[in-house]
Scaffold this motif. Structure first.
Motif, PDB file in Angstrom:
ATOM      1  N   ARG A 104       0.851  -1.184   0.000  1.00  0.00           N
ATOM      2  CA  ARG A 104       0.000   0.000   0.000  1.00  0.00           C
ATOM      3  C   ARG A 104       0.889   1.237   0.000  1.00  0.00           C
ATOM      4  NH1 ARG A 104      -2.843  -1.635   3.739  1.00  0.00           N
ATOM      5  NH2 ARG A 104      -1.436  -0.997   5.431  1.00  0.00           N
ATOM      6  N   GLN A 105       0.649   2.131  -0.962  1.00  0.00           N
ATOM      7  CA  GLN A 105       1.415   3.368  -1.027  1.00  0.00           C
ATOM      8  C   GLN A 105       0.456   4.545  -1.056  1.00  0.00           C
ATOM      9  OE1 GLN A 105       2.102   5.919  -3.525  1.00  0.00           O
ATOM     10  NE2 GLN A 105       3.653   6.821  -2.186  1.00  0.00           N
ATOM     11  N   VAL A 106       0.614   5.441  -0.090  1.00  0.00           N
ATOM     12  CA  VAL A 106      -0.199   6.645   0.008  1.00  0.00           C
ATOM     13  C   VAL A 106       0.740   7.839  -0.038  1.00  0.00           C
ATOM     14  CG1 VAL A 106      -1.905   7.912   1.362  1.00  0.00           C
ATOM     15  CG2 VAL A 106      -1.853   5.408   1.436  1.00  0.00           C
ATOM     16  N   GLY A 107       0.377   8.857  -0.821  1.00  0.00           N
ATOM     17  CA  GLY A 107       1.239  10.019  -0.974  1.00  0.00           C
ATOM     18  C   GLY A 107       1.682  10.595   0.362  1.00  0.00           C
ATOM     19  N   GLY A 108       2.984  10.713   0.543  1.00  0.00           N
ATOM     20  CA  GLY A 108       3.532  11.273   1.768  1.00  0.00           C
ATOM     21  C   GLY A 108       3.714  10.294   2.893  1.00  0.00           C
ATOM     22  N   ALA A 109       3.301   9.033   2.703  1.00  0.00           N
ATOM     23  CA  ALA A 109       3.367   8.056   3.791  1.00  0.00           C
ATOM     24  C   ALA A 109       4.262   6.872   3.487  1.00  0.00           C
ATOM     25  CB  ALA A 109       1.958   7.564   4.135  1.00  0.00           C
ATOM     26  N   GLY A 110       4.917   6.852   2.335  1.00  0.00           N
ATOM     27  CA  GLY A 110       5.800   5.746   2.006  1.00  0.00           C
ATOM     28  C   GLY A 110       5.032   4.490   1.627  1.00  0.00           C
ATOM     29  N   ILE A 111       5.744   3.362   1.592  1.00  0.00           N
ATOM     30  CA  ILE A 111       5.164   2.073   1.218  1.00  0.00           C
ATOM     31  C   ILE A 111       4.975   1.222   2.464  1.00  0.00           C
ATOM     32  CG2 ILE A 111       5.508  -0.057  -0.097  1.00  0.00           C
ATOM     33  CD1 ILE A 111       7.123   1.545  -2.106  1.00  0.00           C
ATOM     34  N   GLN A 112       3.789   0.655   2.609  1.00  0.00           N
ATOM     35  CA  GLN A 112       3.472  -0.234   3.723  1.00  0.00           C
ATOM     36  C   GLN A 112       3.112  -1.603   3.156  1.00  0.00           C
ATOM     37  OE1 GLN A 112       0.268   2.100   5.125  1.00  0.00           O
ATOM     38  NE2 GLN A 112       1.577   3.768   5.849  1.00  0.00           N
ATOM     39  N   MET A 113       3.297  -2.637   3.963  1.00  0.00           N
ATOM     40  CA  MET A 113       3.070  -4.000   3.484  1.00  0.00           C
ATOM     41  C   MET A 113       2.271  -4.798   4.503  1.00  0.00           C
ATOM     42  SD  MET A 113       5.881  -6.916   2.360  1.00  0.00           S
ATOM     43  CE  MET A 113       6.546  -7.073   4.028  1.00  0.00           C
ATOM     44  N   ASP A 114       1.325  -5.600   3.992  1.00  0.00           N
ATOM     45  CA  ASP A 114       0.607  -6.591   4.787  1.00  0.00           C
ATOM     46  C   ASP A 114       1.026  -7.981   4.327  1.00  0.00           C
ATOM     47  OD1 ASP A 114      -0.693  -4.324   5.592  1.00  0.00           O
ATOM     48  OD2 ASP A 114      -2.716  -5.101   5.305  1.00  0.00           O
ATOM     49  N   VAL A 115       1.334  -8.860   5.260  1.00  0.00           N
ATOM     50  CA  VAL A 115       1.590 -10.267   4.972  1.00  0.00           C
ATOM     51  C   VAL A 115       0.528 -11.074   5.710  1.00  0.00           C
ATOM     52  CG1 VAL A 115       3.226 -12.173   5.129  1.00  0.00           C
ATOM     53  CG2 VAL A 115       4.066  -9.828   4.830  1.00  0.00           C
ATOM     54  N   ASN A 116      -0.230 -11.876   4.980  1.00  0.00           N
ATOM     55  CA  ASN A 116      -1.304 -12.616   5.637  1.00  0.00           C
ATOM     56  C   ASN A 116      -1.272 -14.088   5.255  1.00  0.00           C
ATOM     57  OD1 ASN A 116      -3.167 -12.786   3.143  1.00  0.00           O
ATOM     58  ND2 ASN A 116      -2.864 -10.588   3.383  1.00  0.00           N
ATOM     59  N   ALA A 117      -1.816 -14.898   6.136  1.00  0.00           N
ATOM     60  CA  ALA A 117      -1.891 -16.349   5.921  1.00  0.00           C
ATOM     61  C   ALA A 117      -3.171 -16.851   6.573  1.00  0.00           C
ATOM     62  CB  ALA A 117      -0.680 -17.051   6.520  1.00  0.00           C
ATOM     63  N   SER A 118      -3.957 -17.626   5.807  1.00  0.00           N
ATOM     64  CA  SER A 118      -5.226 -18.158   6.308  1.00  0.00           C
ATOM     65  C   SER A 118      -5.367 -19.625   5.922  1.00  0.00           C
ATOM     66  CB  SER A 118      -6.412 -17.369   5.739  1.00  0.00           C
ATOM     67  OG  SER A 118      -6.383 -16.021   6.154  1.00  0.00           O
ATOM     68  N   PHE A 119      -6.094 -20.360   6.755  1.00  0.00           N
ATOM     69  CA  PHE A 119      -6.422 -21.753   6.478  1.00  0.00           C
ATOM     70  C   PHE A 119      -7.939 -21.882   6.372  1.00  0.00           C
ATOM     71  CE2 PHE A 119      -2.232 -22.104   8.357  1.00  0.00           C
ATOM     72  CZ  PHE A 119      -1.636 -23.097   7.601  1.00  0.00           C
ATOM     73  N   LEU A 120      -8.393 -22.666   5.405  1.00  0.00           N
ATOM     74  CA  LEU A 120      -9.809 -22.967   5.234  1.00  0.00           C
ATOM     75  C   LEU A 120     -10.044 -24.431   5.589  1.00  0.00           C
ATOM     76  CD1 LEU A 120     -12.697 -22.357   4.251  1.00  0.00           C
ATOM     77  CD2 LEU A 120     -11.910 -22.876   1.917  1.00  0.00           C
ATOM     78  N   PHE A 121     -10.950 -24.664   6.550  1.00  0.00           N
ATOM     79  CA  PHE A 121     -11.244 -26.012   7.022  1.00  0.00           C
ATOM     80  C   PHE A 121     -12.615 -26.460   6.505  1.00  0.00           C
ATOM     81  CE2 PHE A 121      -8.478 -23.908  10.063  1.00  0.00           C
ATOM     82  CZ  PHE A 121      -7.450 -24.829  10.220  1.00  0.00           C
ATOM     83  N   LYS A 122     -12.609 -27.495   5.663  1.00  0.00           N
ATOM     84  CA  LYS A 122     -13.817 -28.117   5.132  1.00  0.00           C
ATOM     85  C   LYS A 122     -14.777 -27.116   4.475  1.00  0.00           C
ATOM     86  CE  LYS A 122     -13.824 -32.264   7.991  1.00  0.00           C
ATOM     87  NZ  LYS A 122     -14.610 -33.166   8.851  1.00  0.00           N
ATOM     88  N   ASN A 123     -14.220 -26.075   3.868  1.00  0.00           N
ATOM     89  CA  ASN A 123     -15.014 -25.041   3.180  1.00  0.00           C
ATOM     90  C   ASN A 123     -16.021 -24.365   4.101  1.00  0.00           C
ATOM     91  OD1 ASN A 123     -13.717 -25.400   0.710  1.00  0.00           O
ATOM     92  ND2 ASN A 123     -15.196 -26.920   0.002  1.00  0.00           N
ATOM     93  N   VAL A 124     -15.753 -24.381   5.406  1.00  0.00           N
ATOM     94  CA  VAL A 124     -16.684 -23.807   6.383  1.00  0.00           C
ATOM     95  C   VAL A 124     -16.033 -22.723   7.231  1.00  0.00           C
ATOM     96  CG1 VAL A 124     -18.082 -24.291   8.440  1.00  0.00           C
ATOM     97  CG2 VAL A 124     -18.097 -25.890   6.516  1.00  0.00           C
ATOM     98  N   LEU A 125     -14.814 -22.948   7.678  1.00  0.00           N
ATOM     99  CA  LEU A 125     -14.169 -22.044   8.631  1.00  0.00           C
ATOM    100  C   LEU A 125     -12.832 -21.553   8.106  1.00  0.00           C
ATOM    101  CD1 LEU A 125     -14.040 -20.751  11.486  1.00  0.00           C
ATOM    102  CD2 LEU A 125     -12.886 -22.852  12.237  1.00  0.00           C
ATOM    103  N   TRP A 126     -12.697 -20.215   8.030  1.00  0.00           N
ATOM    104  CA  TRP A 126     -11.416 -19.582   7.737  1.00  0.00           C
ATOM    105  C   TRP A 126     -10.795 -19.113   9.050  1.00  0.00           C
ATOM    106  CZ3 TRP A 126      -8.858 -19.293   3.180  1.00  0.00           C
ATOM    107  CH2 TRP A 126      -9.583 -19.446   1.987  1.00  0.00           C
ATOM    108  N   ALA A 127      -9.496 -19.312   9.226  1.00  0.00           N
ATOM    109  CA  ALA A 127      -8.763 -18.787  10.376  1.00  0.00           C
ATOM    110  C   ALA A 127      -7.417 -18.304   9.882  1.00  0.00           C
ATOM    111  CB  ALA A 127      -8.588 -19.854  11.452  1.00  0.00           C
ATOM    112  N   GLY A 128      -7.036 -17.067  10.247  1.00  0.00           N
ATOM    113  CA  GLY A 128      -5.791 -16.534   9.724  1.00  0.00           C
ATOM    114  C   GLY A 128      -5.246 -15.378  10.532  1.00  0.00           C
ATOM    115  N   VAL A 129      -4.067 -14.925  10.119  1.00  0.00           N
ATOM    116  CA  VAL A 129      -3.388 -13.804  10.769  1.00  0.00           C
ATOM    117  C   VAL A 129      -2.812 -12.887   9.697  1.00  0.00           C
ATOM    118  CG1 VAL A 129      -2.820 -15.051  12.889  1.00  0.00           C
ATOM    119  CG2 VAL A 129      -1.234 -15.119  10.944  1.00  0.00           C
ATOM    120  N   THR A 130      -2.612 -11.623  10.069  1.00  0.00           N
ATOM    121  CA  THR A 130      -1.975 -10.631   9.206  1.00  0.00           C
ATOM    122  C   THR A 130      -0.944  -9.862  10.015  1.00  0.00           C
ATOM    123  OG1 THR A 130      -3.898 -10.334   7.757  1.00  0.00           O
ATOM    124  CG2 THR A 130      -2.332  -8.534   7.838  1.00  0.00           C
TER     125      THR A 130
END
Length: 303
Positions: free
Chosen positions: A215-241
């Motif tokens: 993500r780059q916003v004028g005057g604020a530099g570049i920021q980054m999100d790293v995320n990882a999620s698991f999907l269990f039996k097409n019912v439950l997502w669980a993750g972190v960023t």
């Protein structure tokens, strides 16, 4: 009750996505992968079904004047075409400032081969800004009256995707036009996003989805999100960023029915000077997907 000026200034300083307190123009969402139109106008083309999403976010809970955001989005493919249309409404409040926006969205996809698509999205709308200056405990004549003004906002985005991955480049706020005259208007900040993700099968019941967002916003530099999620039996997502702003989020999305999905995310308190004065951020999401075509079977959404 008058809000203490020093608290307003503190809140302005820690809204690090801009150079001034009123310039946090795009809220930061934890569950943007399930509400992708807020990041990329081409996102609706990735979904073959109609979708309505409501998001409520309270940021920096416990801090006076902290940001709060509400968003409603809807998109739908047009029958027998590769075009999708959408609508996005949002309201964001921080200290004495509030921003309310209404945007229309159109995206078009083209088929590159049997499994690969390219989509282009365009977005246009208007945003109203309010400054409740009379709540300030100050004698400065510049802030003697409340302010209200409108701006137009246009943007675009691209998505290259298949069933297993996507890469997107977007400027949802590419250019802005002032309407009317006003003192102390919010300065326009162009927002640019580069994001991507993929789906990997762990086994027949578990899927893994890593992702990145720059993500780059004028005057604020570049920021980054790293995320990882698991999907269990097409019912439950669980993750972190994890974000380069030294914050992190944990999230969970539950498929209540084939159409309804409920999501919740908690952002952990920021490091350093934010610790001790706020207790993190809460984000609640409700999504409903459906089809206007009879007999079309609803499939799980991976992105």
């Amino acid at each position: 009750m008058k809000i203490r000026l020093w608290k307003l200034l503190a809140a302005g300083i820690i809204s690090c996505s801009a150079e001034q307190a009123a310039a946090q123009q795009h809220p930061v969402y934890a569950q943007y992968l399930f509400n992708g139109m807020v990041v990329n106008p081409a996102y609706p083309s990735m979904d073959e079904f109609s979708s309505a999403t409501v998001v409520a976010r309270n940021q920096w809970v416990g801090m006076e004047g902290a940001p709060s955001t509400g968003t409603f989005s809807f998109y739908s493919p047009l029958k027998a075409t590769r075009t999708s249309i959408g609508f996005l409404a949002m309201q964001d409040k921080i200290t004495i400032y509030s921003q309310t926006g209404f945007h229309l969205n159109v995206s078009q996809k083209v088929k590159l081969d049997d499994k690969l698509f390219l989509a282009l999205g365009l977005k246009g709308g208007m945003e109203q800004f309010r400054e409740n200056n009379t709540h300030l405990a100050t004698d400065d004549p510049v802030f003697a009256q409340d302010q209200q003004y409108w701006k137009t906002d246009i943007g675009f985005g691209f998505m290259l995707y298949s069933e297993k991955f996507f890469v997107g480049l977007a400027a949802p706020s590419f250019h802005n036009f002032d309407l009317g005259n006003s003192v102390n208007k919010v300065a326009f900040k162009r927002h640019l996003y580069l994001h991507g993700g993929m789906i990997l099968d762990v086994n027949k019941d578990i899927k893994f989805r890593p992702g990145l967002l720059f993500r780059q916003v004028g005057g604020a530099g570049i920021q980054m999100d790293v995320n990882a999620s698991f999907l269990f039996k097409n019912v439950l997502w669980a993750g972190v960023t994890w974000r380069t702003e030294k914050t992190a989020a944990a999230m969970m999305q539950l498929q209540l029915t084939k159409g309804f999905q409920l999501g919740y995310a908690y952002d952990f308190a920021s490091a350093g000077y934010l610790n001790g004065i706020q207790s993190g951020s809460h984000e609640l999401m409700l999504n409903y997907r459906f089809s206007f075509t009879k007999g079309k079977t609803l499939t799980p959404r991976m992105f």
